[in-house]
Design a protein around this motif. Structure first.
Motif, PDB file in Angstrom:
ATOM      1  N   ASP A  26      30.408  74.657  16.913  1.00 12.94           N
ATOM      2  CA  ASP A  26      31.862  74.539  17.043  1.00 12.94           C
ATOM      3  C   ASP A  26      32.260  74.824  18.492  1.00 12.94           C
ATOM      4  N   PRO A  27      32.789  73.840  19.205  1.00 10.78           N
ATOM      5  CA  PRO A  27      33.122  74.043  20.627  1.00 10.78           C
ATOM      6  C   PRO A  27      34.067  75.206  20.876  1.00 10.78           C
ATOM      7  N   GLU A  28      35.040  75.405  19.991  1.00 15.01           N
ATOM      8  CA  GLU A  28      35.988  76.503  20.183  1.00 15.01           C
ATOM      9  C   GLU A  28      35.293  77.850  20.006  1.00 15.01           C
ATOM     10  N   ASP A  45      33.040  78.407  23.089  1.00 16.77           N
ATOM     11  CA  ASP A  45      33.811  78.774  24.275  1.00 16.77           C
ATOM     12  C   ASP A  45      34.278  80.225  24.201  1.00 16.77           C
ATOM     13  N   ALA A  46      34.676  80.656  23.008  1.00 17.86           N
ATOM     14  CA  ALA A  46      35.160  82.023  22.842  1.00 17.86           C
ATOM     15  C   ALA A  46      34.032  83.050  22.863  1.00 17.86           C
TER      16      ALA A  46
END
Length: 298
Positions: free
Chosen positions: A129-131, A134-135
């Protein structure tokens, strides 16, 4: 030497490939095919997250050194450890200062501050999951390092890269954030206690990685220029270049500007220095780095 660079299509990765080629090495790049290889450089196309595709693309190939510019998760590290087990003698992973995100030290942080043997590796997290990725950028890198540090069949090092400055191709937009506000005299949000941090010039980190390729040390190593920089140092150079006025707004809570830090986690580069690398001082390149990135009206 025969060197494979995974990723490396932009920023200091491009510079690394150029340095390796100019030094007489045979360089191959591997990516998903979205970016062309530099002229004269062989390219292999595969999705590194697809172990079968990666194995197929590397069929019959082996390398003296692999430089992994884009290993972000423990899953990717586990695949790489299996696929390259008999295909290389040395593996250089580009890591980050963000592996120290849980540190808040009044003194520069050495590599030993992070015990990789104590890091819990969880490949079940939603790393795809890219989000989420990133987090959890620092956590992903930390777990990837832990995978390599546990029984890798090749000599392995992680280069923990400080915040990188310089280059007209800086894609992060962080210095532009400051330039726009300084030109307009708009407030720049910073924490009440704003700690300095360690940085490295884009050309210097490419040179350090090229040096690490030919070295024989193992384990993590911090990479940054001497001389920590504060937000005010960056803004002073931008102000000289673009005019305007720096206005800081201290905030107790809420989002702050990039390169402003509520905690202290500057790195200690003494291990790299003891191994024989000579870093520059940030004062030698800061003005040049700012000019390269924000010297033209955007």
């Amino acid at each position: 030497m025969d060197i494979l660079v995974i990723g490396g299509s932009r920023y200091f990765g491009k510079r690394l490939i150029t340095l390796l080629r100019e030094s007489g090495h045979r360089v191959t790049v591997l990516n998903r095919g979205s970016s062309a290889a530099p002229e004269g450089i062989e390219r292999l196309v595969a999705d590194r997250d697809d172990e079968n595709a990666l194995t197929s693309a590397l069929a019959g190939r082996s390398f003296d050194v692999v430089v992994d510019q884009v290993c972000y998760t423990p899953r990717q590290a586990e695949i790489a450890r299996r696929v390259f087990a008999t295909r290389t003698r040395r593996y250089v992973m580009t890591s980050t200062v963000e592996v120290y995100e849980y540190e808040d030290s009044a003194v520069p942080v050495a590599e030993s501050a992070l015990d990789l043997a104590a890091v819990t590796v969880d490949t079940g997290l939603p790393w795809e999951d890219p989000e989420f990725l990133d987090a959890h950028y620092g956590e992903g890198k930390r777990q990837a390092e832990a995978v390599f540090a546990t029984g890798s069949p090749f000599a392995w090092t992680s280069v923990r890269v400080a915040h990188v400055l310089g280059g007209a191709d800086d894609f992060t937009g962080r210095l532009d954030h400051y330039a726009r506000r300084i030109r307009a005299g708009e407030p720049i949000s910073v924490p009440v206690v704003n700690h300095p941090a360690t940085y490295v010039y884009v050309e210097e980190i490419a040179a350090f990685l090229a040096w690490a390729v030919g070295a024989d040390f193992t384990g993590p190593v911090n990479a940054h220029s001497h001389g920590p920089l504060a937000t005010a140092d960056l803004c002073a150079e931008i102000e000289k270049l673009v005019g305007g006025r720096t206005v800081f707004r201290e905030v107790e809570v809420g989002e702050v500007s990039p390169f402003s830090f509520t905690r202290s986690y500057g790195m200690d580069n003494s291990r790299a220095t003891a191994l024989g690398y000579s870093f520059t001082n940030s004062g030698e390149w800061l003005a040049r780095a700012v000019s390269e990135t924000v010297g033209v009206e955007r």
